[in-house]
Motif scaffolding. Structure first.
Motif, short mmCIF file in Angstrom:
data_model
loop_
_atom_site.label_atom_id
_atom_site.label_comp_id
_atom_site.label_asym_id
_atom_site.label_seq_id
_atom_site.Cartn_x
_atom_site.Cartn_y
_atom_site.Cartn_z
N TYR A 1 0.81 -1.22 0.00
CA TYR A 1 0.00 0.00 0.00
C TYR A 1 0.85 1.27 0.00
CZ TYR A 1 -4.28 -2.64 0.53
OH TYR A 1 -5.34 -3.49 0.31
N LEU B 1 -9.99 -5.22 4.18
CA LEU B 1 -8.95 -5.16 5.20
C LEU B 1 -9.53 -5.42 6.58
CD1 LEU B 1 -6.98 -1.99 4.04
CD2 LEU B 1 -6.48 -4.38 3.53
N SER C 1 -7.77 -4.68 9.37
CA SER C 1 -7.19 -3.70 10.29
C SER C 1 -6.75 -2.48 9.50
CB SER C 1 -5.99 -4.30 11.03
OG SER C 1 -5.38 -3.35 11.88
N LEU C 2 -6.86 -1.33 10.12
CA LEU C 2 -6.43 -0.10 9.47
C LEU C 2 -5.91 0.86 10.55
CD1 LEU C 2 -6.53 1.00 6.50
CD2 LEU C 2 -8.45 2.41 7.26
N ILE D 1 -2.55 -0.16 7.92
CA ILE D 1 -1.68 -1.32 7.77
C ILE D 1 -0.30 -0.84 7.36
CG2 ILE D 1 -3.56 -2.88 7.20
CD1 ILE D 1 -2.81 -2.60 4.29
#
Length: 207
Positions: free
Chosen positions: A118, A135, A137-138, A140
């Motif tokens: 990313y 996703l 989790s954020l 990342i």
């Protein structure tokens, strides 16, 4: 409005004139506005005359073609791409498709998966709407979210959000300036939408 303020752009005179002519309407509570179809079409016509690469993409087929062929350049500032009912077999987009889009400020998408690092997403991103984001989790690793002002993850499978303390029943928040500085991770965040994120267990307050 919050988007422009986050980009240090303040066009109050022009906006007031458009509102006076009933070409746009403003929602002061949420800092958003709606525009007349005439203004929208005029803007789109201007963009369509840009060559060889437009600065904004909103037509699904053209946008998908541009991303899959990695034809994006630093001129691209906004992308709207939503998978339609007949597009179930779209493979994951490689994040390398965004590598040259250093000026990308708006990414509005849904039902799209991405693969790769990313780090290739623009560090100038201000508006991120990613409905049904895959996703968990954020943020990342390698995803620079520091400049994001508006974040909408409606109906995503996200389990952990590294931001203010919320629960899965909390679906919208307009953050005040003193609340937005809770961490260096999302230091510019003003609007957070987590509607119907049923897997969200908890958040970590990094403040």
């Amino acid at each position: 409005m919050l988007m422009w303020e986050g980009s240090k752009l303040y066009p109050p005179v022009a906006i007031a004139e458009l509102e006076h002519k009933f070409l746009i309407s403003i929602d002061d509570e949420h800092g958003t506005f709606e525009m007349h179809d005439q203004i929208r079409d005029m803007g789109r016509n201007i963009v369509q005359q840009q060559t060889p690469v437009a600065s904004r993409f909103w037509e699904n087929n053209k946008t998908l073609q541009m991303l899959q062929r990695r034809k994006g350049t630093k001129k691209v500032e906004a992308i709207i791409f939503h998978r339609h009912d007949g597009q179930h077999n779209i493979p994951p987009l490689n994040t390398m498709s965004f590598r040259k889009m250093d000026e990308l400020r708006i990414l509005d998408t849904s039902c799209i998966r991405m693969e790769g690092s990313y780090q290739y997403l623009s560090k100038l991103l201000k508006f991120l709407r990613w409905w049904q984001c895959p996703l968990k989790s954020l943020p990342i690793i390698n995803f620079d979210v520091m400049n994001i002002v508006v974040l909408d993850l409606t109906e995503s499978i996200i389990e952990e959000f590294l931001g203010p303390s919320v629960t899965n029943t909390w679906f919208f928040c307009l953050l005040h300036s003193q609340e937005a500085n809770y961490s260096q991770t999302f230091s510019q965040l003003k609007v957070l939408i987590l509607k119907n994120c049923k897997n969200l267990k908890s958040t970590l307050n990094l403040g």
